[in-house]
Scaffold this active site. Sequence first.
Site, mmCIF file in Angstrom:
data_model
loop_
_atom_site.group_PDB
_atom_site.id
_atom_site.type_symbol
_atom_site.label_atom_id
_atom_site.label_comp_id
_atom_site.label_asym_id
_atom_site.label_seq_id
_atom_site.Cartn_x
_atom_site.Cartn_y
_atom_site.Cartn_z
ATOM 1 N N ASP A 72 0.663 4.723 -13.900
ATOM 2 C CA ASP A 72 -0.782 4.549 -14.055
ATOM 3 C C ASP A 72 -1.309 5.336 -15.264
ATOM 4 O OD1 ASP A 72 -3.259 3.556 -12.687
ATOM 5 O OD2 ASP A 72 -3.729 5.677 -12.715
ATOM 6 N N GLU A 109 1.483 1.751 -17.925
ATOM 7 C CA GLU A 109 0.150 1.163 -18.097
ATOM 8 C C GLU A 109 -0.526 1.965 -19.196
ATOM 9 O OE1 GLU A 109 -3.116 2.139 -15.733
ATOM 10 O OE2 GLU A 109 -3.976 0.144 -15.735
ATOM 11 N N HIS A 139 -5.131 -5.937 -9.978
ATOM 12 C CA HIS A 139 -6.185 -5.456 -9.093
ATOM 13 C C HIS A 139 -7.395 -4.932 -9.867
ATOM 14 C CE1 HIS A 139 -3.908 -2.105 -10.473
ATOM 15 N NE2 HIS A 139 -4.835 -1.282 -10.026
ATOM 16 N N ASP A 140 -7.243 -4.838 -11.208
ATOM 17 C CA ASP A 140 -8.352 -4.354 -12.048
ATOM 18 C C ASP A 140 -9.031 -5.478 -12.821
ATOM 19 O OD1 ASP A 140 -6.458 -1.455 -13.142
ATOM 20 O OD2 ASP A 140 -7.817 -1.711 -11.431
ATOM 21 N N ASP A 152 4.003 2.884 -7.500
ATOM 22 C CA ASP A 152 2.943 3.102 -8.496
ATOM 23 C C ASP A 152 2.820 4.619 -8.694
ATOM 24 O OD1 ASP A 152 -0.018 1.149 -9.023
ATOM 25 O OD2 ASP A 152 0.565 2.994 -10.062
HETATM 26 O O1 TEU Z 1 -6.585 1.560 -14.410
HETATM 27 C C1 TEU Z 1 -6.573 1.987 -15.754
HETATM 28 C C2 TEU Z 1 -7.807 1.650 -16.450
HETATM 29 O O2 TEU Z 1 -7.901 1.703 -17.653
HETATM 30 C C3 TEU Z 1 -8.970 1.249 -15.635
HETATM 31 O O3 TEU Z 1 -10.119 1.877 -16.169
HETATM 32 C C4 TEU Z 1 -9.080 -0.236 -15.746
HETATM 33 O O4 TEU Z 1 -8.729 -0.619 -17.065
HETATM 34 C C5 TEU Z 1 -10.516 -0.628 -15.520
HETATM 35 O O5 TEU Z 1 -10.776 -0.299 -14.201
HETATM 36 C C6 TEU Z 1 -10.686 -2.082 -15.828
HETATM 37 O O6 TEU Z 1 -11.576 -2.125 -16.874
HETATM 38 C C7 TEU Z 1 -5.696 2.320 -13.586
HETATM 39 C C8 TEU Z 1 -5.577 1.618 -12.251
HETATM 40 O O7 TEU Z 1 -4.986 0.342 -12.444
HETATM 41 C C9 TEU Z 1 -6.968 1.508 -11.675
HETATM 42 O O8 TEU Z 1 -6.976 0.742 -10.470
HETATM 43 C C10 TEU Z 1 -7.464 2.913 -11.396
HETATM 44 O O9 TEU Z 1 -8.803 2.829 -10.940
HETATM 45 C C11 TEU Z 1 -7.409 3.771 -12.662
HETATM 46 O O10 TEU Z 1 -6.215 3.635 -13.417
HETATM 47 C C12 TEU Z 1 -7.499 5.245 -12.284
HETATM 48 O O11 TEU Z 1 -6.311 5.607 -11.609
#
Ligand code: TEU
Length: 559
Positions: A200, A258, A334-335, A99
């Site tokens: 990311d 992403e 995970h989000d 990642d």
């Molecule tokens: O997430 C990207 C992002 O847009 C996040 O705001 C996510 O969409 C939101 O938490 C859900 O609504 C990436 C990673 O996947 C996330 O775990 C990290 O917290 C974030 O970037 C910052 O690195």
Amino acid sequence: MTATHSFQDEVVYQIYPRSFQDSNSDGIGDLKGIQQRLPYLKKLGVDVLWLNPIYRSPDKDNGYDISDYEAIQPAYGDMTDFEALLNAVHDNGMKLLMDLVVNHTSDQHRWFQESKKSKDNAFADYYIWRDPVDGHEPNNWGSYFSGSAWTYVPARGQYYLHLFAPGQPDLNWENPEVRQSVYSLMKFWLDKGANGFRMDVINLISKPADLPDAPQAAGAEYGNVESLVADGPKLNDYLQEMNREVLSQYTDILTVGEMPGSTPEDATHYTNLDGSELNMVFQFQHVNLSPNPDARLGKWNDQPVKLPELKQAFARWQVALDGKGWNSLYWNNHDQPRTVSRFGNDNPQYRVISAKMLGTTLHMMQGTPYVYEGEEIGMTNVHYSTLDQYEDLESINAYQALVNDEKAVTPEKMLKYLSHISRDNARTPMQWDDSTNAGFSTVKPWFALNSNYPQINTKQALADQDSVFYYYQKLIALRHDSDLIKLGDFELLDPDDGDVFAYKRHYNGQTLLVISNFTANEVSRDYGQEHADSLLIGNYPDDQARVLRPYESKVYQFN
Ligand code: TEU
Ligand code: CA
């Protein structure tokens, strides 16, 4: 178009390392634990493993705040453990994605520790520093994690930008030294044999030159920055340079960007089949539907998604990228909350059947499917009820900002929204069996297990031929053997149908017909399925042609 790239054949399994398998009884998942579980992943049939960040980090955002890109987070193990895991993954014929988090670092990274000291040190311009304006923040930007996107540092008499937490200062990609530092750390992992990167928020790295104010919802304390920073002016230049300087120098590297806030049209510039930038996009349209009518609350809502909107969100990307780019296909990560609770039905009567329906609907599309740990056994949301159950800063900060600071929503409503949509739902430990701590650890896990682990676990799934696990195993195997599934185009049927998601795929004179009933009601639909040559897969033991039972999903092929 034939499958000219390996990623067009592959299925990715996403591992959230801290919650996957603890091997040394400290309650935290680790690399050795992942290695122990490779036979399970091999049995599922996945090809690529994506690990959420495993680098040294103060863990303010669970590893998305990196303080040393070339060291393993001690809680997960050490570089020897990593190399052993990588070799074992390769020995099992699988690939491993790291990642890459380079929109920002941790504030504990040595670059930032130097940068913040003065305006003239070697790292002074590694981050985005601005003078106060009228004694305040340089603009109205809000952080994704609530509060201002700016934090003041007296030693410099300036603010620094952090689109996420204050502990995640944004790197200044305008600075060629920053870009070279990133390319160097990428090579460090590729030279070790890593097979690529999930990148990311990579489409946020190019900020608009003059950092203008962002659109601000009525009553909101800060502006919503995404429309300004997503797909910024120099993103293409940076990705093409990254490709020239790093990616193109390695063979068969898989890259997925992403890209929150990206559009299909933009995505075809950044992900293309000619290999000049990234291989595929990880976009958000289908998981950002039904935002709260009060724009201050954004994603925090508990309204069910309207099926026609969900169908259009998928169709838009399927059609726009066909032959031009490549999609990631996902329900969970995970989000995001657990999909069987959000888009299916986690009532015990319908959990398994609706989880299979969702898997079918997704895996029969064009793109690379991502299976998030636990999705393959139908793990559900936790149904949290109190604030102290959450550990994710995004959820905790949002409650503080929206309930206490802005008084935009009542505590009761916000707790319902959090329960429905919080990232914590996806971060509870993997449920391996019905023993104490679900076989995840011999001690109390770092984060509370979902209390339904005695009923929902891989041991139960592997013993049940009708489990979600074996159904996902079949979906993955079907993809591996079918150019129609991998490469066919996409035709949405009955866009306005609010109960059934039906679509067709066409390739080399063959047609796939995918029909999914998204409701607990029996309905009847005629898409000509009675003239099909074969039923490839279905989540009921028999096929009643036009009848669609609750959450019934089936795939027909016309030769
Ligand atoms: O997430 C990207 C992002 O847009 C996040 O705001 C996510 O969409 C939101 O938490 C859900 O609504 C990436 C990673 O996947 C996330 O775990 C990290 O917290 C974030 O970037 C910052 O690195
Ligand atoms: Ca451990």
